[in-house]
Scaffold this active site. Structure first.
Site, PDB file in Angstrom:
ATOM      1  N   GLY A   7      29.473 -89.338 117.498  1.00 48.51           N
ATOM      2  CA  GLY A   7      29.211 -88.952 116.116  1.00 48.51           C
ATOM      3  C   GLY A   7      27.791 -88.491 115.893  1.00 48.51           C
ATOM      4  N   HIS A  23      27.535 -80.764 119.826  1.00 48.04           N
ATOM      5  CA  HIS A  23      28.935 -81.163 119.650  1.00 48.04           C
ATOM      6  C   HIS A  23      29.773 -79.996 119.130  1.00 48.04           C
ATOM      7  CE1 HIS A  23      26.715 -85.109 118.797  1.00 48.04           C
ATOM      8  NE2 HIS A  23      27.398 -85.375 119.887  1.00 48.04           N
ATOM      9  N   GLY A  81      29.451 -82.046 127.554  1.00 49.14           N
ATOM     10  CA  GLY A  81      28.245 -81.224 127.628  1.00 49.14           C
ATOM     11  C   GLY A  81      27.492 -81.407 128.941  1.00 49.14           C
ATOM     12  N   GLN A  82      26.925 -80.320 129.410  1.00 51.37           N
ATOM     13  CA  GLN A  82      26.053 -80.350 130.594  1.00 51.37           C
ATOM     14  C   GLN A  82      24.760 -81.113 130.291  1.00 51.37           C
ATOM     15  OE1 GLN A  82      26.743 -79.276 133.675  1.00 51.37           O
ATOM     16  NE2 GLN A  82      24.709 -79.931 134.349  1.00 51.37           N
ATOM     17  N   ASP A 141      24.518 -84.089 129.349  1.00 47.48           N
ATOM     18  CA  ASP A 141      24.674 -85.366 130.062  1.00 47.48           C
ATOM     19  C   ASP A 141      25.281 -85.052 131.431  1.00 47.48           C
ATOM     20  OD1 ASP A 141      24.259 -87.630 127.802  1.00 47.48           O
ATOM     21  OD2 ASP A 141      25.194 -85.857 126.946  1.00 47.48           O
ATOM     22  N   VAL A 169      23.004 -77.027 124.447  1.00 50.90           N
ATOM     23  CA  VAL A 169      22.563 -76.333 123.231  1.00 50.90           C
ATOM     24  C   VAL A 169      21.199 -76.881 122.838  1.00 50.90           C
ATOM     25  CG1 VAL A 169      23.080 -75.885 120.805  1.00 50.90           C
ATOM     26  CG2 VAL A 169      24.942 -75.954 122.479  1.00 50.90           C
TER      27      VAL A 169
END
Ligand code: AMP
Length: 283
Positions: free
Chosen positions: A31, A37, A147-148, A150, A176
């Site tokens: 969240g 996200h 996501g890359q 992490d 991003v």
């Protein structure tokens, strides 16, 4: 767009979609949604008939003294963002719903979880693997989007899915960033204005590393030294780790070959931020 709070209701919704032959995309999050996200939601929306975003601050992936209590939570705002990105369901269970008192099973990976963030945050990836497995079993996604940002988490989830023969395709999406380079993160909200400025040192070090690799540098130690020097210019920054590792095994590499992950975790004041870049020969 609906917010679903129970495992039972989520499973029933998924069963109805599957009965219609629809494909399901899942975006697991904690969240406090931001553009990082949103890029995952957009990728899921483009690839799947139905999109579920889970919003769950997973208690078991936080260690003692970490920011579980302080972690920003605003489900109304998250719901509005998800709706604006064409998400069908936000799955927002309570901790008790996910981990009732009798809960006693965890998913523990071997060596991949020892390095980088796993070394600094013991038990973190046990929590991540467990919650992601549970989400996969509840939502039964055809594709799941990570996501890359992490990078170690993404590598671990891909490994887990292959190892345990899970029926899901894991899709990795690019990092991003803010316009000034700082990687988007829910934890950026912790930064004071002065720290926000200081946090730019992470993306500066990443750019310096990328430029060195692009110019032909292949020595892991030299690369780490160069990036360490950039971080050390910033008095508010304290390095947790800077590592050059194999992108699949997460083991340190002395010389970069076909592919490498260059990853760092740096404290800015009390806030721990991560950033990385992936090198792949020929790209
Ligand atoms: P989180 O809510 O921080 O647990 O992140 C949920 C998902 O969003 C993970 O797969 C993250 O890798 C991804 N994510 C977080 N920040 C970014 C970003 N700046 N760019 C791309 N993906 C991100």
């Amino acid at each position: 767009m609906e917010i679903v709070e129970t495992v039972c209701a989520m499973k029933a919704q998924v069963a109805a979609w599957k009965a219609e032959g629809l494909t399901v995309g899942l975006v697991p999050t904690m969240g406090s949604l931001h553009a990082g996200h949103e890029s995952l939601m957009d990728a899921a929306r483009a690839a799947c008939d139905r999109v579920v975003v889970s919003v769950f601050v997973n208690p078991i992936q936080f260690g003692p003294g970490e920011d579980f209590d302080a972690y920003p939570r605003d489900i109304e705002r998250d719901g509005a963002i998800a709706a604006a990105h064409g998400v069908d369901v936000v799955f927002h269970p309570t901790a008790e719903e996910m981990y009732p008192p009798a809960h006693n099973t965890y998913v523990v990976m071997e060596t991949l979880t020892d390095a980088l963030c796993g070394a600094s945050r013991p038990g973190h990836f046990r929590g991540v693997c467990t919650v992601v497995t549970k989400l996969f079993n509840i939502v039964r996604p055809d594709q799941a989007f990570f996501g890359q940002k992490d990078a170690q988490q993404l590598a671990i989830i891909k490994r887990m899915v292959a190892d345990l023969n899970m029926n899901v395709t894991v899709v990795g999406c690019p990092i991003v960033r803010e316009e000034d380079g700082l990687a988007k993160s829910s934890r950026n909200a912790y930064l004071s204005p002065e720290e926000r400025q200081a946090a730019l040192v992470l993306s500066r070090a990443i750019r310096a590393g990328e430029a060195a690799v692009a110019a032909g540098e292949r020595d892991g130690t030299t690369l780490r030294r160069l990036m360490t020097a950039v971080i050390e210019e910033e008095p508010l920054a304290r390095i947790d780790y800077i590592e050059v590792v194999d992108g699949l095994t997460m083991r340190p590499v002395e010389a970069i070959g076909e592919t490498a992950l260059v990853a760092m975790a740096v404290y800015i004041g009390r806030t721990r931020l991560i950033d990385n870049f992936l090198y792949e020969a020929g790209e």
